[in-house]
Design a protein around this motif. Structure first.
Motif, mmCIF file in Angstrom:
data_model
loop_
_atom_site.group_PDB
_atom_site.id
_atom_site.type_symbol
_atom_site.label_atom_id
_atom_site.label_comp_id
_atom_site.label_asym_id
_atom_site.label_seq_id
_atom_site.Cartn_x
_atom_site.Cartn_y
_atom_site.Cartn_z
ATOM 1 N N ARG A 192 0.821 -1.227 0.000
ATOM 2 C CA ARG A 192 0.000 0.000 0.000
ATOM 3 C C ARG A 192 0.846 1.266 0.000
ATOM 4 N N GLY A 193 2.174 1.094 -0.106
ATOM 5 C CA GLY A 193 3.067 2.259 -0.163
ATOM 6 C C GLY A 193 3.192 2.999 1.155
ATOM 7 N N ALA A 194 2.809 2.354 2.272
ATOM 8 C CA ALA A 194 2.827 3.054 3.570
ATOM 9 C C ALA A 194 3.979 2.603 4.464
ATOM 10 N N LEU A 195 4.753 1.606 4.013
ATOM 11 C CA LEU A 195 5.730 0.981 4.919
ATOM 12 C C LEU A 195 7.053 1.747 5.008
ATOM 13 N N HIS A 196 7.542 1.880 6.255
ATOM 14 C CA HIS A 196 8.903 2.375 6.512
ATOM 15 C C HIS A 196 9.556 1.331 7.404
ATOM 16 N N ARG A 197 10.752 0.893 7.029
ATOM 17 C CA ARG A 197 11.479 -0.049 7.890
ATOM 18 C C ARG A 197 12.581 0.724 8.597
ATOM 19 N N ILE A 198 12.711 0.543 9.918
ATOM 20 C CA ILE A 198 13.865 1.174 10.560
ATOM 21 C C ILE A 198 14.579 0.160 11.458
ATOM 22 N N PRO A 199 15.922 0.245 11.462
ATOM 23 C CA PRO A 199 16.652 -0.611 12.385
ATOM 24 C C PRO A 199 16.320 -0.183 13.805
ATOM 25 N N ALA A 200 15.896 -1.116 14.638
ATOM 26 C CA ALA A 200 15.550 -0.769 16.025
ATOM 27 C C ALA A 200 16.613 -1.268 16.990
ATOM 28 N N MET A 201 17.807 -1.611 16.458
ATOM 29 C CA MET A 201 18.955 -1.906 17.312
ATOM 30 C C MET A 201 19.576 -0.556 17.670
ATOM 31 N N GLY A 202 20.474 -0.542 18.644
ATOM 32 C CA GLY A 202 21.050 0.736 19.078
ATOM 33 C C GLY A 202 20.282 1.241 20.283
ATOM 34 N N THR A 203 20.679 2.414 20.746
ATOM 35 C CA THR A 203 20.065 2.921 21.980
ATOM 36 C C THR A 203 18.646 3.420 21.703
ATOM 37 N N ILE A 204 17.904 3.631 22.801
ATOM 38 C CA ILE A 204 16.532 4.161 22.684
ATOM 39 C C ILE A 204 16.574 5.487 21.947
ATOM 40 N N SER A 205 17.582 6.300 22.231
ATOM 41 C CA SER A 205 17.623 7.608 21.575
ATOM 42 C C SER A 205 18.026 7.495 20.103
ATOM 43 N N ASP A 206 18.878 6.528 19.743
ATOM 44 C CA ASP A 206 19.211 6.312 18.311
ATOM 45 C C ASP A 206 17.936 5.988 17.528
ATOM 46 N N VAL A 207 17.137 5.077 18.098
ATOM 47 C CA VAL A 207 15.916 4.639 17.400
ATOM 48 C C VAL A 207 14.937 5.816 17.314
ATOM 49 N N ALA A 208 14.858 6.605 18.387
ATOM 50 C CA ALA A 208 13.939 7.752 18.400
ATOM 51 C C ALA A 208 14.298 8.750 17.290
ATOM 52 N N THR A 209 15.596 8.953 17.067
ATOM 53 C CA THR A 209 16.019 9.896 16.016
ATOM 54 C C THR A 209 15.536 9.405 14.643
ATOM 55 N N ARG A 210 15.651 8.091 14.419
ATOM 56 C CA ARG A 210 15.202 7.535 13.120
ATOM 57 C C ARG A 210 13.691 7.700 12.970
ATOM 58 N N LEU A 211 12.975 7.460 14.048
ATOM 59 C CA LEU A 211 11.509 7.571 13.990
ATOM 60 C C LEU A 211 11.057 9.024 13.791
ATOM 61 N N ASP A 212 11.726 9.930 14.490
ATOM 62 C CA ASP A 212 11.340 11.346 14.382
ATOM 63 C C ASP A 212 11.390 11.801 12.928
ATOM 64 N N ALA A 213 12.433 11.353 12.214
ATOM 65 C CA ALA A 213 12.588 11.788 10.820
ATOM 66 C C ALA A 213 11.382 11.326 9.993
ATOM 67 N N ILE A 214 10.907 10.121 10.263
ATOM 68 C CA ILE A 214 9.754 9.622 9.503
ATOM 69 C C ILE A 214 8.499 10.411 9.875
ATOM 70 N N VAL A 215 8.299 10.628 11.177
ATOM 71 C CA VAL A 215 7.075 11.328 11.615
ATOM 72 C C VAL A 215 7.067 12.754 11.054
ATOM 73 N N LYS A 216 8.222 13.410 11.094
ATOM 74 C CA LYS A 216 8.278 14.778 10.532
ATOM 75 C C LYS A 216 7.949 14.742 9.041
ATOM 76 N N GLY A 217 8.436 13.707 8.352
ATOM 77 C CA GLY A 217 8.160 13.572 6.910
ATOM 78 C C GLY A 217 6.671 13.430 6.611
ATOM 79 N N THR A 218 5.923 12.814 7.511
ATOM 80 C CA THR A 218 4.484 12.632 7.264
ATOM 81 C C THR A 218 3.718 13.937 7.496
ATOM 82 N N ARG A 219 4.375 14.902 8.105
ATOM 83 C CA ARG A 219 3.672 16.155 8.414
ATOM 84 C C ARG A 219 3.972 17.222 7.368
ATOM 85 N N GLY A 220 4.595 16.789 6.247
ATOM 86 C CA GLY A 220 4.881 17.722 5.154
ATOM 87 C C GLY A 220 5.977 18.664 5.563
#
Ligand code: AP5
Length: 228
Positions: free
Chosen positions: A200-228
């Motif tokens: 459906r073109g909605a999938l984002h894969r992110i590595p969830a290894m690394g620290t909690i803050s490393d993973v949060a940085t990867r997620l933030d970039a995706i969430v910001k991208g969805t907000r235009g």
């Protein structure tokens, strides 16, 4: 442009991932950063078990065994929660959907609200890491803040950083036997949703290894991208 702004629809994000991938940890951080509402079907079911509702009584044995609660029960609980006014801010679905019928039901529920899924984010972790994460997990009994013996200990031992509560609790389903059943349920019933959302073109894969803050940085970039 006539100066009027386009209607802003509330974002709908899905966190996919096996037990211990960090869905709950990251969902709570996204709530704080982006003002979204975490909808965890695991938390909703645990609350129903605690309250002794009919759904909770049916769910209890299944959860204790590490299997998946029936689609009917989970969809009904999620439908009720989506009807609460705070969800108009946008939601992060944590642990839902977990089966194809749940994914299809979600699309119907969102369509009734003129909403759609903005991103389904798959948190990808090694299996040995999941077991390490789950076996060290505990949380504050008062506010639910999650901790880990090694990776996220409270600043003062035994005292919650968020609410200063001193009662900590461990989940009944975090035993080695139940964790292997939960992993098996994930592979059999939930992992196919990665392909479902990819198609459906909605999938984002992110590595969830690394620290909690490393993973949060990867997620933030995706969430910001969805907000235009
Ligand atoms: P649920 O509560 O959803 O559990 P789960 O999916 O098994 O996921 P977990 O909560 O165990 O892990 P998580 O990914 O949230 O990890 P966390 O952030 O806590 O479901 C429980 C049960 O309810 C199911 O088995 C099923 O029976 C039923 N159920 C729920 N939803 C259902 C549905 N839709 N359909 C049918 N049945 C349903 O992190 C784990 C630990 O690791 C924490 O201590 C954390 O501090 C630590 N940690 C997190 N990230 C990191 C990192 N990057 N590095 C180091 N440590 C980390």
């Amino acid at each position: 442009m006539d100066g009027s702004s386009a209607p802003v629809t509330a974002p709908v994000l899905i966190l996919l991932g096996p037990p211990g991938a960090g869905k709950g940890t990251q969902a709570r951080m996204l709530e704080d950063k982006f003002g979204l509402v975490q909808l965890s079907t695991g938390d909703l079911l645990r609350a129903a078990v605690k309250q002794g509702t009919e759904a909770g009584q049916k769910a209890r044995a299944v959860m204790d065994s590490g299997g998946l609660v029936s689609d009917d029960i989970v969809i009904s609980i999620l439908r009720d929660r989506l009807g609460d006014p705070d969800t108009a801010r946008g939601v992060i679905l944590d642990g839902f959907p977990r089966t194809t019928p749940q994914a299809e039901a979600l699309e119907r529920l969102l369509a009734e609200r003129d909403q759609k899924i903005d991103a389904a984010i798959s948190l990808e972790v090694d299996e040995s890491e999941m077991v390490t994460r789950i076996s060290g997990r505990f949380s504050c009994a008062d506010c639910g803040e999650g901790y880990h013996d090694t990776f996220k200990a409270p600043q003062v031992e035994g005292v919650c950083d968020v609410c200063a509560g001193t009662k900590m609790t461990r989940r009944a389903d975090d035993t080695p036997e139940t964790v292997s059943s939960r992993l098996a349920a994930y592979h059999a019933q939930t992992a196919p949703l990665v392909r479902y959302y990819d198609a459906r073109g909605a999938l984002h894969r992110i590595p969830a290894m690394g620290t909690i803050s490393d993973v949060a940085t990867r997620l933030d970039a995706i969430v910001k991208g969805t907000r235009g």
